[in-house]
Design a protein around this motif. Structure first.
Motif, PDB file in Angstrom:
ATOM      1  N   VAL A 159      53.459  25.696  33.382  1.00  9.83           N
ATOM      2  CA  VAL A 159      53.027  26.664  32.368  1.00  9.83           C
ATOM      3  C   VAL A 159      51.871  26.104  31.549  1.00  9.83           C
ATOM      4  N   ILE A 160      51.964  24.847  31.134  1.00 10.15           N
ATOM      5  CA  ILE A 160      50.906  24.244  30.322  1.00 10.15           C
ATOM      6  C   ILE A 160      49.604  24.158  31.104  1.00 10.15           C
ATOM      7  N   VAL A 161      49.684  23.675  32.335  1.00 10.55           N
ATOM      8  CA  VAL A 161      48.477  23.579  33.162  1.00 10.55           C
ATOM      9  C   VAL A 161      47.868  24.965  33.383  1.00 10.55           C
ATOM     10  N   ARG A 162      48.707  25.966  33.658  1.00  9.82           N
ATOM     11  CA  ARG A 162      48.201  27.321  33.878  1.00  9.82           C
ATOM     12  C   ARG A 162      47.521  27.854  32.616  1.00  9.82           C
ATOM     13  N   GLN A 163      48.117  27.632  31.460  1.00  8.63           N
ATOM     14  CA  GLN A 163      47.542  28.143  30.212  1.00  8.63           C
ATOM     15  C   GLN A 163      46.189  27.509  29.910  1.00  8.63           C
ATOM     16  N   ILE A 164      46.008  26.272  30.314  1.00  2.00           N
ATOM     17  CA  ILE A 164      44.730  25.586  30.070  1.00  2.00           C
ATOM     18  C   ILE A 164      43.722  25.917  31.167  1.00  2.00           C
ATOM     19  N   ALA A 165      44.144  25.832  32.414  1.00  2.00           N
ATOM     20  CA  ALA A 165      43.205  25.965  33.534  1.00  2.00           C
ATOM     21  C   ALA A 165      42.832  27.408  33.860  1.00  2.00           C
ATOM     22  N   ASP A 166      43.752  28.341  33.678  1.00  2.00           N
ATOM     23  CA  ASP A 166      43.499  29.716  34.096  1.00  2.00           C
ATOM     24  C   ASP A 166      42.279  30.333  33.410  1.00  2.00           C
ATOM     25  N   PRO A 167      42.180  30.299  32.079  1.00  2.00           N
ATOM     26  CA  PRO A 167      40.976  30.875  31.463  1.00  2.00           C
ATOM     27  C   PRO A 167      39.694  30.151  31.877  1.00  2.00           C
ATOM     28  N   LEU A 168      39.773  28.837  32.069  1.00  2.00           N
ATOM     29  CA  LEU A 168      38.585  28.081  32.463  1.00  2.00           C
ATOM     30  C   LEU A 168      38.123  28.448  33.867  1.00  2.00           C
ATOM     31  N   ILE A 169      39.051  28.434  34.815  1.00  3.89           N
ATOM     32  CA  ILE A 169      38.700  28.734  36.203  1.00  3.89           C
ATOM     33  C   ILE A 169      38.306  30.203  36.351  1.00  3.89           C
ATOM     34  N   THR A 170      39.100  31.091  35.775  1.00  2.00           N
ATOM     35  CA  THR A 170      38.798  32.520  35.883  1.00  2.00           C
ATOM     36  C   THR A 170      37.472  32.836  35.218  1.00  2.00           C
ATOM     37  N   ILE A 228      46.319  27.204  44.507  1.00  4.21           N
ATOM     38  CA  ILE A 228      46.192  25.883  45.132  1.00  4.21           C
ATOM     39  C   ILE A 228      46.552  24.786  44.131  1.00  4.21           C
ATOM     40  N   LEU A 229      46.069  24.919  42.902  1.00  5.02           N
ATOM     41  CA  LEU A 229      46.393  23.941  41.859  1.00  5.02           C
ATOM     42  C   LEU A 229      47.898  23.898  41.607  1.00  5.02           C
ATOM     43  N   MET A 230      48.526  25.078  41.492  1.00  5.41           N
ATOM     44  CA  MET A 230      49.977  25.134  41.263  1.00  5.41           C
ATOM     45  C   MET A 230      50.731  24.547  42.456  1.00  5.41           C
ATOM     46  N   PHE A 231      50.245  24.806  43.678  1.00  7.25           N
ATOM     47  CA  PHE A 231      50.866  24.259  44.878  1.00  7.25           C
ATOM     48  C   PHE A 231      50.841  22.732  44.847  1.00  7.25           C
ATOM     49  N   ILE A 232      49.694  22.168  44.479  1.00  7.51           N
ATOM     50  CA  ILE A 232      49.570  20.702  44.426  1.00  7.51           C
ATOM     51  C   ILE A 232      50.528  20.118  43.394  1.00  7.51           C
ATOM     52  N   ILE A 233      50.570  20.721  42.213  1.00  7.16           N
ATOM     53  CA  ILE A 233      51.473  20.225  41.165  1.00  7.16           C
ATOM     54  C   ILE A 233      52.925  20.354  41.609  1.00  7.16           C
ATOM     55  N   LEU A 234      53.262  21.489  42.225  1.00  5.30           N
ATOM     56  CA  LEU A 234      54.629  21.687  42.710  1.00  5.30           C
ATOM     57  C   LEU A 234      54.989  20.687  43.801  1.00  5.30           C
ATOM     58  N   CYS A 235      54.068  20.435  44.722  1.00  7.52           N
ATOM     59  CA  CYS A 235      54.336  19.450  45.780  1.00  7.52           C
ATOM     60  C   CYS A 235      54.649  18.087  45.185  1.00  7.52           C
ATOM     61  N   ILE A 236      53.805  17.657  44.264  1.00  5.64           N
ATOM     62  CA  ILE A 236      54.016  16.348  43.637  1.00  5.64           C
ATOM     63  C   ILE A 236      55.327  16.329  42.866  1.00  5.64           C
ATOM     64  N   GLY A 237      55.563  17.371  42.076  1.00  9.67           N
ATOM     65  CA  GLY A 237      56.774  17.413  41.251  1.00  9.67           C
ATOM     66  C   GLY A 237      58.047  17.490  42.065  1.00  9.67           C
ATOM     67  N   LEU A 238      58.074  18.371  43.056  1.00  3.27           N
ATOM     68  CA  LEU A 238      59.289  18.509  43.868  1.00  3.27           C
ATOM     69  C   LEU A 238      59.541  17.268  44.721  1.00  3.27           C
ATOM     70  N   TRP A 239      58.463  16.665  45.204  1.00  4.53           N
ATOM     71  CA  TRP A 239      58.613  15.416  45.960  1.00  4.53           C
ATOM     72  C   TRP A 239      59.168  14.320  45.048  1.00  4.53           C
ATOM     73  N   TRP A 240      58.607  14.217  43.841  1.00  2.00           N
ATOM     74  CA  TRP A 240      59.022  13.191  42.874  1.00  2.00           C
ATOM     75  C   TRP A 240      60.493  13.362  42.505  1.00  2.00           C
ATOM     76  N   ILE A 241      60.908  14.614  42.320  1.00  3.23           N
ATOM     77  CA  ILE A 241      62.302  14.900  41.963  1.00  3.23           C
ATOM     78  C   ILE A 241      63.239  14.580  43.130  1.00  3.23           C
TER      79      ILE A 241
END
Length: 158
Positions: free
Chosen positions: A98-109, A31-44
């Motif tokens: 990648v950066i968000v995943r590396q930071i958030a994944d260990p925390l959320i998991t 869900i987090l990756m989806f939100i970031i992708l939505c914002i990024g792809l829309w912005w681009i």
């Protein structure tokens, strides 16, 4: 023998609870990756950004490779077509993912499975080294099982 079966049953129950937490964490990360992708792809300015974001977020569940399977070739194709600005923007969006995943994944998991993030991270790294890409999934599961064993051991020794 009955005590052994009781302990084994408790370890299995705690492990399944942890695995269920791992699945919840994977869904939250998607869900987090989806939100970031939505914002990024829309912005681009990518057309059908929501559908494309959903597809990439689903593929992002694959350990280690994840969204890079789509994002890197996509950026490379635009680069080869001479659309360097769009290629760099897609590449930058991938780096953000990648950066968000590396930071958030260990925390959320770690929070979902009840294991400290550093232990989850270490377990995942060790399992990736030992087992390759499948180790990314095995790491969290092994951390859950080890935690369950230590928790049960603590109960029976106290």
């Amino acid at each position: 023998m009955n005590q052994f079966l009781a302990i084994l049953n408790e370890i299995l129950a705690a492990s399944f609870k942890g695995v269920r937490g791992y699945v919840k964490a994977a869904i939250k990360m998607s869900i987090l990756m989806f939100i970031i992708l939505c914002i990024g792809l829309w912005w681009i300015g990518i057309s059908w950004w929501g559908v494309k974001a959903l597809g990439i977020a689903i593929i992002d569940i694959i350990p280690v490779l994840g969204s890079g399977i789509i994002m890197l070739p996509w950026a490379l194709v635009y680069l080869l077509m001479g659309q360097t600005s769009l290629a760099w923007q897609l590449g930058l969006l991938y780096i953000v993912l990648v950066i968000v995943r590396q930071i958030a994944d260990p925390l959320i998991t770690g929070r979902e499975i009840g294991v400290r993030p550093i232990y989850t991270l270490l377990s995942t790294i060790i399992c990736i080294v030992l087992f390759g890409p499948i180790g990314a999934v095995l790491g969290a599961i092994i951390a859950v099982i080890i935690k369950a064993i230590f928790d049960i051991k603590k109960q029976y020794t106290s």
